[in-house]
Design a protein around this motif. Structure first.
Motif, short mmCIF file in Angstrom:
data_model
loop_
_atom_site.label_atom_id
_atom_site.label_comp_id
_atom_site.label_asym_id
_atom_site.label_seq_id
_atom_site.Cartn_x
_atom_site.Cartn_y
_atom_site.Cartn_z
N SER A 179 0.84 -1.20 0.00
CA SER A 179 0.00 0.00 0.00
C SER A 179 0.87 1.25 0.00
CB SER A 179 -0.91 0.02 1.23
OG SER A 179 -1.69 1.20 1.28
N LEU A 181 -0.55 5.02 0.55
CA LEU A 181 -1.86 5.60 0.85
C LEU A 181 -1.72 7.07 1.22
CD1 LEU A 181 -4.82 4.40 1.22
CD2 LEU A 181 -4.35 4.47 3.68
N THR A 195 -9.20 8.71 2.02
CA THR A 195 -7.96 7.98 1.74
C THR A 195 -7.90 7.70 0.24
OG1 THR A 195 -8.97 5.81 2.12
CG2 THR A 195 -7.90 6.87 4.01
N GLU A 197 -5.69 5.36 -2.38
CA GLU A 197 -4.69 4.29 -2.55
C GLU A 197 -3.99 4.47 -3.89
OE1 GLU A 197 -2.20 2.09 -1.95
OE2 GLU A 197 -3.64 1.25 -0.49
#
Length: 690
Positions: A179, A181, A195, A197
């Motif tokens: 990830s 993020l 958020t 990604e």
């Protein structure tokens, strides 16, 4: 392959005010060809004009007194120029404040796409919590954190009302694996606002593509798997992020579990995609500025991903590296999405966007070991059950064919179904045009397919209008606007794009443009002085009638001499556009070859047949036509070219004829006499009505 004395060694719009796309309102043209005669200005001139307008803070961009605007990019594509901006407020970046201004080629404003829906007003920029506290909140969103890339105050507007926020990007491991993020934390309450990604999962001998040619870099006596033209494009061992190198410029052993072999497949695909971006879309590199990212083979997972800094290639359950055209093309497609205005597409659209680039790459490469289709991952057999997505019938692998209100909130790969289905219907039509038939959600028939090359042009030009609040609904408006920009004077392509969206149940939007060019002329009239009557056409005199006009789908829609349509660059006959063309004759002996396609031109309409032709000949005469290319429409000969027309490059030719309302065969017929070859290479054909 054709052998001849010459080639025997080759193988043995109108000015309007700005309107917003925050509500997706598009400028409505009253004539689809309104800007076709405009004089094109440079990107710099168009950008300067738009910049002056933007800095005057028109109401359309939802300005506040403390706003400032930064021009980020200027991209010309088709008949439009796309000028992207980001916004600051009291010196802080505004997340969700981005917008794009679209002009016609003369620099006249045509359309705007604005993410922000209301002005910021008077907002305090003093936070209530510390940056360290916000960073802790951001880090808590991951299971493990390897790196914090920085924390900055921003103004957050993606939810409508503006809020002061901290924005932090953290890298590590999340619930789904790797990830990277970006986390927006409310600077007053510490709540997570959003958020994003960034990890988008999804001559050498490769195990997928076979023996292929790749472009490498030589330094002294050492070669490396690094592209010599595009910055940062290389293939590396993921174990140590080291670019593969060697002394002989021969790579891989054809074994699927070998990492260097995986890199042969990966670099080959990447370079094919770069070529596709350049020749089909006019884009300079993956990132639009001549560069890209390293591709790393060795991810210990049934997966592949792009994260903004690299592309990681994993393996299937048999341990073979999965660097096929649609996988690598898909991951690089995420990078293209990331580096066009608005960043990675939102609301369940990001995976279908990337799939369209995977499909276009596979079709452009046209490798017989990975034949072009509209399946995703069919060659790599990721988990032993065949393709992971199906563009012509997403439900065949468990995804939805049709859009609904639940689509944006679905798992991102499942949410790709309606978008993939739309792209297929736009490119191939519901009948498939040589590919599988595709069901529609409303029982309709989608006809007049655009073909893969024009379909990806529509997709890409829509992405140049993208903002940070992208969605299926906005992509409908953007792609319709793109089709109108790309094909001025014709509503055929626009109507296909619209029919494809209707067919996957993406509803019409209030800001959708309309296309009214090429409407049926008025009925027969007589001159007021008693002169002869004028009989108008009996159908719509607009559009381009040939299917597969650039031959990029091989011989689809064309009939005639088998083997006369193909990829001839290795034999010294490069295509004018893309990689396919039709090569008639070139044998140096008595020979006749022909291709043809039937079209129907409404009675009274004027049709212009245009095409590019490269003629080379071993004939030395300057007076005698020994070898001829005859161009005809039905029984009417439109023109004849011969060895006397030989030239070093392609020449544009055009002929006109009048429609009768009946189908007529557009035919190219080449005849060659008993000696001295003449080659007629034809590409980028069109029959355009007026």
């Amino acid at each position: 392959m054709k052998l001849s004395p010459r080639f025997a060694t080759a193988a043995g719009v109108f000015a309007v005010g700005l309107v917003t796309a925050g509500t997706a309102a598009a400028v409505q043209a009253t004539n689809a060809s309104a800007s076709t005669d405009a004089v094109e200005v440079s990107n710099a001139v168009a950008a300067q004009s738009v910049d002056s307008f933007v800095k005057s803070k028109p109401s359309v961009i939802q300005p506040s007194s403390d706003d400032a605007y930064v021009q980020k990019s200027v991209t010309a594509s088709g008949n439009a120029k796309y000028i992207a901006y980001e916004r600051t407020y009291k010196g802080l970046k505004v997340t969700g404040g981005d917008f794009v201004v679209v002009t016609d080629k003369s620099g006249a404003t045509q359309y705007t796409s604005v993410s922000q829906t209301k002005a910021i007003g008077n907002l305090s920029t003093t936070p209530s919590i510390t940056s360290a506290a916000a960073e802790s909140v951001a880090k808590a969103q991951l299971k493990t954190v390897n790196n914090v890339e920085g924390t900055n105050l921003v103004v957050y507007t993606l939810d409508g009302a503006a809020k002061l926020a901290y924005e932090t990007t953290v890298a590590g491991t999340g619930a789904e694996g790797a990830s990277r993020l970006t986390v927006d934390v409310d600077a007053a309450t510490g709540a997570v606002l959003n958020t994003t990604e960034h990890v988008m999962a999804g001559t050498g001998t490769g195990w997928i593509n076979g023996s292929v040619t790749i472009n490498t870099t030589q330094s002294g006596s050492t070669y490396s798997m690094k592209d010599p033209t595009y910055t940062n494009v290389s293939c590396q061992d993921a174990a140590n992020n080291t670019t593969f190198s060697g002394s002989d410029d021969v790579w891989g052993n054809g074994t699927g579990t070998n990492r260097e072999t995986g890199c042969v497949d990966a670099l080959y695909v990447a370079q094919k995609e770069l070529s596709m971006l350049s020749t089909w879309l006019g884009r300079n590199g993956f990132n639009g500025s001549g560069g890209g990212w390293p591709i790393r083979v060795g991810l210990n997972d049934q997966n592949a991903y792009y994260d903004g800094t690299q592309i990681q290639i994993g393996k299937n359950t048999a341990g073979q590296w999965i660097a096929s055209a649609d996988v690598v093309g898909h991951e690089a497609g995420h990078g293209i999405d990331d580096t066009t205005p608005g960043g990675i597409s939102k609301s369940g659209t990001q995976e279908f966007v990337a799939d369209t680039f995977g499909a276009a790459t596979e079709w452009f490469a046209n490798n017989p070991n990975d034949p072009p289709d509209y399946l995703v991952g069919e060659e790599v057999n990721l988990v032993g059950s065949g393709p992971i997505r199906n563009m012509y019938n997403p439900s065949a692998v468990g995804d939805s064919n049709c859009y609904s209100s639940s689509t944006p909130g679905s798992e991102v790969h499942a949410a790709a179904g309606p978008g993939n289905h739309w792209f297929y219907l736009m490119a191939q039509g519901s009948a498939g045009n040589g590919q599988p038939a595709s069901p529609t959600c409303n029982g309709s028939t989608v006809s007049n397919p655009l073909g893969i090359q024009n379909a990806i042009k529509v997709m890409y030009n829509a992405m140049l209008m993208k903002t940070s609040t992208s969605s299926y609904l906005k992509y409908r408006t953007w792609t319709l606007t793109a089709a109108k920009n790309l094909f001025p004077g014709s509503c055929t392509q626009f109507n296909t794009v619209k029919a494809a969206w209707d067919a996957v149940s993406v509803p019409a939007q209030s800001g959708d443009p309309t296309c009214t060019g090429g409407t049926t002329p008025p009925p027969t009239t007589s001159s007021p002085t008693g002169g002869p009557t004028t009989t108008p056409p009996t159908g719509t005199c607009s559009g381009q009638k040939l299917l597969n006009p650039g031959f990029e789908s091989g011989a689809t829609s064309w009939t005639g001499t088998t083997g006369s349509i193909g990829q001839w660059a290795s034999s010294g006959q490069a295509a004018h556009g893309g990689t396919y063309s039709s090569w008639l004759d070139g044998y140096g002996s008595t020979h006749t070859e022909a291709i043809q396609q039937s079209v129907t031109v409404p009675s009274g309409c004027t049709a212009t047949l245009s095409f590019y032709v490269h003629i080379d000949s071993a004939e030395t005469t300057t007076t005698t036509q020994y070898d001829k290319l005859t161009i005809s429409a039905g029984s009417t000969t439109l023109g004849t070219l011969s060895n006397l027309n030989k030239a070093s490059g392609y020449q544009l030719k055009s002929y006109t004829f009048t429609g009768t309302g009946a189908a007529v065969a557009i035919k190219f017929s080449g005849t060659e006499d008993s000696s001295l070859q003449t080659s007629f290479v034809i590409d980028d054909t069109a029959v355009t009505l007026s």
